[in-house]
Design a protein around this motif. Structure first.
Motif, mmCIF file in Angstrom:
data_model
loop_
_atom_site.group_PDB
_atom_site.id
_atom_site.type_symbol
_atom_site.label_atom_id
_atom_site.label_comp_id
_atom_site.label_asym_id
_atom_site.label_seq_id
_atom_site.Cartn_x
_atom_site.Cartn_y
_atom_site.Cartn_z
ATOM 1 N N LEU A 157 2.492 -21.328 -23.746
ATOM 2 C CA LEU A 157 1.230 -21.033 -23.144
ATOM 3 C C LEU A 157 0.736 -19.815 -23.901
ATOM 4 C CD1 LEU A 157 1.977 -21.300 -19.157
ATOM 5 C CD2 LEU A 157 0.812 -22.886 -20.641
ATOM 6 N N VAL A 158 -0.524 -19.899 -24.116
ATOM 7 C CA VAL A 158 -1.054 -18.788 -25.090
ATOM 8 C C VAL A 158 -2.392 -18.231 -24.771
ATOM 9 C CG1 VAL A 158 -1.722 -17.888 -27.469
ATOM 10 C CG2 VAL A 158 0.259 -19.555 -27.176
ATOM 11 N N ALA A 159 -2.596 -16.781 -24.373
ATOM 12 C CA ALA A 159 -3.911 -16.430 -23.943
ATOM 13 C C ALA A 159 -4.341 -15.585 -25.440
ATOM 14 C CB ALA A 159 -4.041 -15.483 -23.119
ATOM 15 N N THR A 160 -5.185 -16.001 -26.121
ATOM 16 C CA THR A 160 -5.349 -15.415 -27.539
ATOM 17 C C THR A 160 -6.057 -13.921 -27.511
ATOM 18 O OG1 THR A 160 -7.665 -16.355 -27.942
ATOM 19 C CG2 THR A 160 -5.856 -17.468 -28.680
ATOM 20 N N HIS A 161 -6.833 -13.571 -26.346
ATOM 21 C CA HIS A 161 -7.678 -12.240 -26.256
ATOM 22 C C HIS A 161 -7.773 -12.061 -24.922
ATOM 23 C CE1 HIS A 161 -10.593 -15.456 -26.585
ATOM 24 N NE2 HIS A 161 -11.539 -14.571 -26.312
ATOM 25 N N SER A 162 -6.600 -11.798 -24.140
ATOM 26 C CA SER A 162 -6.563 -11.118 -22.746
ATOM 27 C C SER A 162 -5.800 -10.258 -22.690
ATOM 28 C CB SER A 162 -6.203 -12.379 -21.805
ATOM 29 O OG SER A 162 -6.886 -13.581 -21.821
ATOM 30 N N ASN A 163 -5.871 -9.297 -21.503
ATOM 31 C CA ASN A 163 -5.156 -8.123 -21.098
ATOM 32 C C ASN A 163 -4.682 -8.298 -19.685
ATOM 33 O OD1 ASN A 163 -5.849 -7.157 -23.582
ATOM 34 N ND2 ASN A 163 -7.547 -5.810 -22.823
ATOM 35 N N ALA A 164 -4.005 -7.092 -19.265
ATOM 36 C CA ALA A 164 -3.216 -7.454 -17.808
ATOM 37 C C ALA A 164 -4.105 -6.822 -16.772
ATOM 38 C CB ALA A 164 -2.137 -6.156 -18.057
ATOM 39 N N TRP A 165 -4.383 -7.661 -15.821
ATOM 40 C CA TRP A 165 -5.090 -7.360 -14.580
ATOM 41 C C TRP A 165 -4.521 -6.255 -13.861
ATOM 42 C CZ3 TRP A 165 -4.616 -7.268 -9.274
ATOM 43 C CH2 TRP A 165 -5.826 -7.358 -8.777
ATOM 44 N N ALA A 166 -3.138 -5.957 -13.891
ATOM 45 C CA ALA A 166 -2.639 -4.714 -13.136
ATOM 46 C C ALA A 166 -3.145 -3.481 -13.715
ATOM 47 C CB ALA A 166 -0.877 -5.101 -13.225
ATOM 48 N N VAL A 167 -3.435 -3.438 -14.682
ATOM 49 C CA VAL A 167 -3.861 -2.168 -15.525
ATOM 50 C C VAL A 167 -5.695 -2.316 -15.497
ATOM 51 C CG1 VAL A 167 -4.091 -0.834 -17.470
ATOM 52 C CG2 VAL A 167 -2.179 -2.116 -17.134
ATOM 53 N N THR A 168 -6.316 -3.194 -15.556
ATOM 54 C CA THR A 168 -7.758 -3.317 -15.477
ATOM 55 C C THR A 168 -7.990 -4.655 -14.490
ATOM 56 O OG1 THR A 168 -7.915 -2.290 -17.632
ATOM 57 C CG2 THR A 168 -9.937 -3.606 -16.709
ATOM 58 N N PRO A 169 -8.377 -4.782 -13.445
ATOM 59 C CA PRO A 169 -8.625 -5.659 -12.453
ATOM 60 C C PRO A 169 -9.885 -6.410 -12.755
ATOM 61 C CG PRO A 169 -8.898 -3.703 -11.285
ATOM 62 C CD PRO A 169 -8.533 -3.187 -12.610
ATOM 63 N N HIS A 170 -9.998 -6.972 -13.829
ATOM 64 C CA HIS A 170 -11.120 -7.512 -14.270
ATOM 65 C C HIS A 170 -10.672 -9.058 -14.201
ATOM 66 C CE1 HIS A 170 -14.491 -9.081 -16.865
ATOM 67 N NE2 HIS A 170 -15.225 -7.978 -16.826
ATOM 68 N N SER A 171 -11.786 -9.892 -13.888
ATOM 69 C CA SER A 171 -11.580 -11.271 -13.821
ATOM 70 C C SER A 171 -11.246 -12.013 -15.025
ATOM 71 C CB SER A 171 -12.856 -12.044 -13.153
ATOM 72 O OG SER A 171 -13.906 -11.869 -14.020
ATOM 73 N N ARG A 172 -11.431 -11.415 -16.109
ATOM 74 C CA ARG A 172 -11.096 -11.852 -17.482
ATOM 75 C C ARG A 172 -9.588 -11.670 -17.843
ATOM 76 N NH1 ARG A 172 -10.250 -13.393 -21.286
ATOM 77 N NH2 ARG A 172 -11.448 -12.548 -23.313
ATOM 78 N N ASN A 173 -8.972 -10.754 -16.932
ATOM 79 C CA ASN A 173 -7.592 -10.264 -17.331
ATOM 80 C C ASN A 173 -6.522 -11.272 -16.650
ATOM 81 O OD1 ASN A 173 -8.481 -8.541 -19.205
ATOM 82 N ND2 ASN A 173 -8.212 -6.764 -17.845
ATOM 83 N N LEU A 174 -5.264 -11.178 -16.839
ATOM 84 C CA LEU A 174 -4.252 -11.760 -16.568
ATOM 85 C C LEU A 174 -3.371 -11.240 -15.461
ATOM 86 C CD1 LEU A 174 -3.190 -13.475 -19.758
ATOM 87 C CD2 LEU A 174 -4.224 -14.676 -18.006
ATOM 88 N N THR A 175 -2.952 -11.966 -14.187
ATOM 89 C CA THR A 175 -2.124 -11.309 -13.414
ATOM 90 C C THR A 175 -0.686 -11.292 -13.680
ATOM 91 O OG1 THR A 175 -1.875 -13.432 -12.080
ATOM 92 C CG2 THR A 175 -3.641 -12.206 -11.459
ATOM 93 N N ASP A 176 -0.013 -10.550 -13.112
ATOM 94 C CA ASP A 176 1.426 -10.563 -13.126
ATOM 95 C C ASP A 176 1.949 -12.019 -13.245
ATOM 96 O OD1 ASP A 176 1.140 -7.722 -13.811
ATOM 97 O OD2 ASP A 176 2.544 -7.144 -11.953
ATOM 98 N N ARG A 177 1.535 -12.709 -12.183
ATOM 99 C CA ARG A 177 2.164 -14.079 -12.080
ATOM 100 C C ARG A 177 1.963 -14.914 -13.261
ATOM 101 N NH1 ARG A 177 0.845 -19.218 -10.692
ATOM 102 N NH2 ARG A 177 -1.436 -18.471 -10.465
ATOM 103 N N GLN A 178 0.490 -14.820 -13.696
ATOM 104 C CA GLN A 178 0.166 -15.606 -14.903
ATOM 105 C C GLN A 178 1.263 -15.184 -16.143
ATOM 106 O OE1 GLN A 178 -4.064 -14.539 -14.458
ATOM 107 N NE2 GLN A 178 -4.254 -16.788 -14.755
ATOM 108 N N LEU A 179 1.187 -13.919 -16.214
ATOM 109 C CA LEU A 179 2.037 -13.446 -17.397
ATOM 110 C C LEU A 179 3.603 -13.811 -17.485
ATOM 111 C CD1 LEU A 179 0.629 -9.696 -17.435
ATOM 112 C CD2 LEU A 179 0.323 -11.557 -19.048
#
Length: 352
Positions: free
Chosen positions: A224-246
């Motif tokens: 599973l790859v997210a080419t350009h995403s960040n951590a939702w726990a740091v920045t709670p934006h809908s475009r970022n990935l939750t810890d569960r997804q990570l």
């Protein structure tokens, strides 16, 4: 001129869109002075070795694909545009393929369809170029266009950008918000995942909503790859990935490319170039903690985002390397973050 090292292999850029819109020519990208974030002389100066070159089909009309001005408030919810007609998306996508091929003909990039070719191009005179589709609107439910694009070198694909497609639903530009914003993959989307696995095409999760992410995780046989995403726990934006997804990405031995877009880096979600690299380092630490040092890289979003002034464009990447070294990143981890992790996951996905 000695290039900065290690070379940076990038998970995502939007240079092709600038060519499609007529803002720059392949010859200008080769010669320099092209504006935007990328041209060949600046890439050499910054040690930017290329990576995924995205074809994105903009909406018709004058409105920008990402209305940055709407993303500077304390909270925002940018309405998503409607689904694109396939015939329009198909025409534009093939224009994007032609732009990619023009960059190759001008000596800007070397098209790469194997990890071995990517690795060989890292220190070459031209950039390593992987053809990527950001949103699969050009592909019909019978997937015939997928095979045609694969024959032209397509090796990475996001089923959606942010607007819906016949395959699934993207996340909006919403802050603060969760990526749990709608239903999962359609039946056609599930067929697309299986077909990409069979063809060896990377499936990019960066714009997919949480339910769609879970469907890909359930169906896909590839990392599973997210080419350009960040951590939702740091920045709670809908475009970022939750810890569960990570954690799901880590379990699959996949990876995440850190996005330089300031709205996905800053804790306040604002698209503001006056953003310190400390914000990026916070995401790096969180991703390394959950994914491990073999599963994190960079996905700049150059030519498609507002990036920190401290980087500026691809010539400014020495500032990123310096910040990483000051943060305690040693030489071995630096190489993994800059290019080795991308080579690893692409070799696993593509085979070879």
């Amino acid at each position: 001129m000695t290039r900065p090292t290690p070379p940076i292999l990038d998970g995502h850029n939007d240079l092709i869109l600038r060519l499609m819109r007529g803002h720059v020519s392949a010859a200008q990208v080769a010669a320099g002075g092209a504006g935007g974030h990328i041209d060949l002389p600046r890439a050499r100066a910054g040690g930017w070795a290329g990576g995924m070159f995205a074809i994105f089909v903009p909406d018709p009309g004058p409105r920008a694909a990402v209305p940055v001005g709407d993303m500077t408030a304390a909270s925002y919810d940018v309405p998503l545009p409607p689904m694109l007609p396939q015939d329009m998306a198909r025409r534009a996508t093939w224009e994007g393929v032609a732009a990619f091929e023009a960059l190759a003909a001008a000596g800007v990039l070397v098209p790469c369809t194997t990890a071995a070719a990517l690795e060989a191009a890292l220190d070459g005179p031209a950039l390593a170029g992987v053809l990527h589709l950001e949103g699969a609107e050009a592909i019909g439910p019978d997937l015939a266009e997928l095979e045609a694009l694969h024959a032209h070198g397509l090796r990475s694909l996001g089923p959606v950008w942010s607007r819906p497609t016949i395959f699934g639903h993207g996340v909006p530009f919403r802050f603060p918000a969760s990526p749990d914003t709608g239903p999962g993959l359609t039946e056609a989307g599930q067929r697309l995942v299986r077909a990409c696995n069979q063809l060896g095409i990377l499936i990019d999760l960066s714009h997919l909503n949480e339910a769609g992410f879970d469907d890909v995780a359930r169906l896909s046989e590839a990392p599973l790859v997210a080419t350009h995403s960040n951590a939702w726990a740091v920045t709670p934006h809908s475009r970022n990935l939750t810890d569960r997804q990570l954690r799901r990405i880590a379990e699959s031995d996949g990876m995440v490319g850190i996005n330089f877009a300031t709205g996905f880096l800053r804790p306040d979600g604002r698209m503001d170039p006056d953003t310190r690299l400390d914000s990026l380092l916070r995401h790096l630490d969180h991703l390394l903690n959950l994914l491990g040092e073999d599963r994190v890289g960079f996905g700049s979003d150059f030519d498609g985002a507002v990036v920190p002034h401290a980087i500026g464009d691809c010539a400014g990447l020495p500032a990123l390397r310096a910040a990483l070294r000051s943060h305690g990143v040693d030489a071995a981890l630096m190489e993994k973050l800059c290019y080795r992790n991308w080579l690893r996951v692409l070799r696993q996905t593509w085979g070879g």
